[in-house]
Design an enzyme around this catalytic site. Structure first.
Site, PDB file in Angstrom:
ATOM      1  N   ASP A 121     -25.868 -13.966 -21.951  1.00 30.05           N
ATOM      2  CA  ASP A 121     -27.083 -13.344 -21.409  1.00 30.05           C
ATOM      3  C   ASP A 121     -27.692 -12.436 -22.489  1.00 30.05           C
ATOM      4  O   ASP A 121     -28.511 -12.887 -23.288  1.00 30.05           O
ATOM      5  CB  ASP A 121     -26.708 -12.584 -20.135  1.00 30.05           C
ATOM      6  CG  ASP A 121     -27.887 -11.979 -19.416  1.00 30.05           C
ATOM      7  OD1 ASP A 121     -29.026 -12.353 -19.712  1.00 30.05           O
ATOM      8  OD2 ASP A 121     -27.678 -11.116 -18.529  1.00 30.05           O
ATOM      9  N   VAL A 171     -27.275 -16.188 -11.293  1.00 31.76           N
ATOM     10  CA  VAL A 171     -26.451 -17.256 -10.731  1.00 31.76           C
ATOM     11  C   VAL A 171     -25.050 -16.748 -10.393  1.00 31.76           C
ATOM     12  O   VAL A 171     -24.560 -15.788 -10.989  1.00 31.76           O
ATOM     13  CB  VAL A 171     -26.347 -18.464 -11.697  1.00 31.76           C
ATOM     14  CG1 VAL A 171     -27.706 -19.162 -11.826  1.00 31.76           C
ATOM     15  CG2 VAL A 171     -25.821 -18.043 -13.067  1.00 31.76           C
TER      16      VAL A 171
HETATM   17  P1  IMP Z   1     -23.862 -10.565 -21.964  1.00 25.56           P
HETATM   18  O1  IMP Z   1     -25.084  -9.831 -21.484  1.00 25.56           O
HETATM   19  O2  IMP Z   1     -24.202 -11.796 -22.739  1.00 25.56           O
HETATM   20  O3  IMP Z   1     -22.923  -9.639 -22.680  1.00 25.56           O
HETATM   21  O4  IMP Z   1     -23.104 -11.042 -20.635  1.00 25.56           O
HETATM   22  C1  IMP Z   1     -22.392 -10.063 -19.928  1.00 25.56           C
HETATM   23  C2  IMP Z   1     -21.878 -10.515 -18.597  1.00 25.56           C
HETATM   24  O5  IMP Z   1     -22.891 -10.314 -17.632  1.00 25.56           O
HETATM   25  C3  IMP Z   1     -21.459 -11.962 -18.412  1.00 25.56           C
HETATM   26  O6  IMP Z   1     -20.174 -12.238 -18.906  1.00 25.56           O
HETATM   27  C4  IMP Z   1     -21.477 -12.032 -16.894  1.00 25.56           C
HETATM   28  O7  IMP Z   1     -20.280 -11.522 -16.368  1.00 25.56           O
HETATM   29  C5  IMP Z   1     -22.622 -11.105 -16.533  1.00 25.56           C
HETATM   30  N1  IMP Z   1     -23.834 -11.883 -16.172  1.00 25.56           N
HETATM   31  C6  IMP Z   1     -24.937 -12.105 -16.914  1.00 25.56           C
HETATM   32  N2  IMP Z   1     -25.821 -12.869 -16.246  1.00 25.56           N
HETATM   33  C7  IMP Z   1     -25.235 -13.164 -15.057  1.00 25.56           C
HETATM   34  C8  IMP Z   1     -25.646 -13.939 -13.908  1.00 25.56           C
HETATM   35  O8  IMP Z   1     -26.724 -14.559 -13.822  1.00 25.56           O
HETATM   36  N3  IMP Z   1     -24.759 -13.975 -12.871  1.00 25.56           N
HETATM   37  C9  IMP Z   1     -23.557 -13.332 -12.878  1.00 25.56           C
HETATM   38  N4  IMP Z   1     -23.140 -12.608 -13.930  1.00 25.56           N
HETATM   39  C10 IMP Z   1     -23.972 -12.525 -15.000  1.00 25.56           C
END
Ligand code: IMP
Ligand code: MG
Length: 196
Positions: A121, A171
């Site tokens: 994300d 999601v």
């Molecule tokens: P990052 O922002 O790439 O570090 O992702 C961090 C974490 O945010 C991911 O490992 C997920 O646990 C959570 N996350 C991000 N987007 C979603 C989503 O759409 N649904 C559920 N968890 C999410």
């Protein structure tokens, strides 16, 4: 077999949909097929790598994906070491958006590290873990995510293996949660607004 990161059309739907889920984004059958394809290419990439392999599933969201993926990999010696990363979504924290909870393996000089995460994300989690493992002397660090959002922060974060590229929506399922709910769903679905 589906080798592309495009999500399949709705023809594969066999999943019974939870009432809080608006729509299935990745059906369970498509996940299973993609996991097999990812395992095959990961297996090929590491087949001739010297040194040891350490697989690092990022808790909690990747628990089902990692469980399925490691069992689909060719059988070879590998260490599996869980990592827990806490993410801060808001802008309140002056520090990075992610921090490591607990300890990571210290001595990685002879190890190739494969990080497994649920979704890419902001990219904070992967950037943090990659830097940590590189600073601990890993021979190589690669990452595999089940999902990647089609947003600039995710698309610009280095990642070697991607299951599916999805639109920018919230999601749940197959490990992903809302308030620790819905992780048990066998498919990935978009959560209804009313359920949040
Ligand atoms: P990052 O922002 O790439 O570090 O992702 C961090 C974490 O945010 C991911 O490992 C997920 O646990 C959570 N996350 C991000 N987007 C979603 C989503 O759409 N649904 C559920 N968890 C999410
Ligand atoms: Mg997570």
């Amino acid at each position: 077999m589906n080798h592309s990161t495009e999500t399949p059309s709705s023809t594969l739907h066999a999943d019974r949909v939870h009432e809080d889920v608006e729509r299935v984004v990745v059906p369970s059958a498509a996940i299973a097929a993609r996991v097999r394809a990812l395992a095959q290419s990961i297996g090929e990439d590491y087949a001739h790598a010297d040194g040891r392999l350490t697989v690092v599933p990022v808790m909690t969201g990747s628990f089902l994906f990692a469980a399925d993926l490691v069992r689909a990999l060719p059988q070879r010696r590998m260490r599996i070491q869980l990592a827990t990363v806490a993410s801060y979504g808001g802008t309140a924290t002056a520090t990075q958006g992610s921090s490591i909870v607990g300890t990571l393996p210290k001595h990685l000089e002879d190890h190739h590290v494969l990080i497994i995460d649920d979704i890419l994300d902001s990219g904070g989690t992967l950037r943090l873990l990659r830097a940590e493992f590189e600073s601990r002397g890993a021979r190589s660090v690669k990452a595999c995510v089940l999902l990647r959002k089609r947003i600039p922060s995710a698309l610009s974060t280095p990642v070697e293996y991607v299951g599916f590229d999805i639109d920018d929506e919230f999601v749940v399922g197959y490990g992903l949660d809302y308030d620790d709910l819905y992780r048990n769903l066998p498919y990935v679905g978009a959560l209804r607004r009313e359920a949040r």
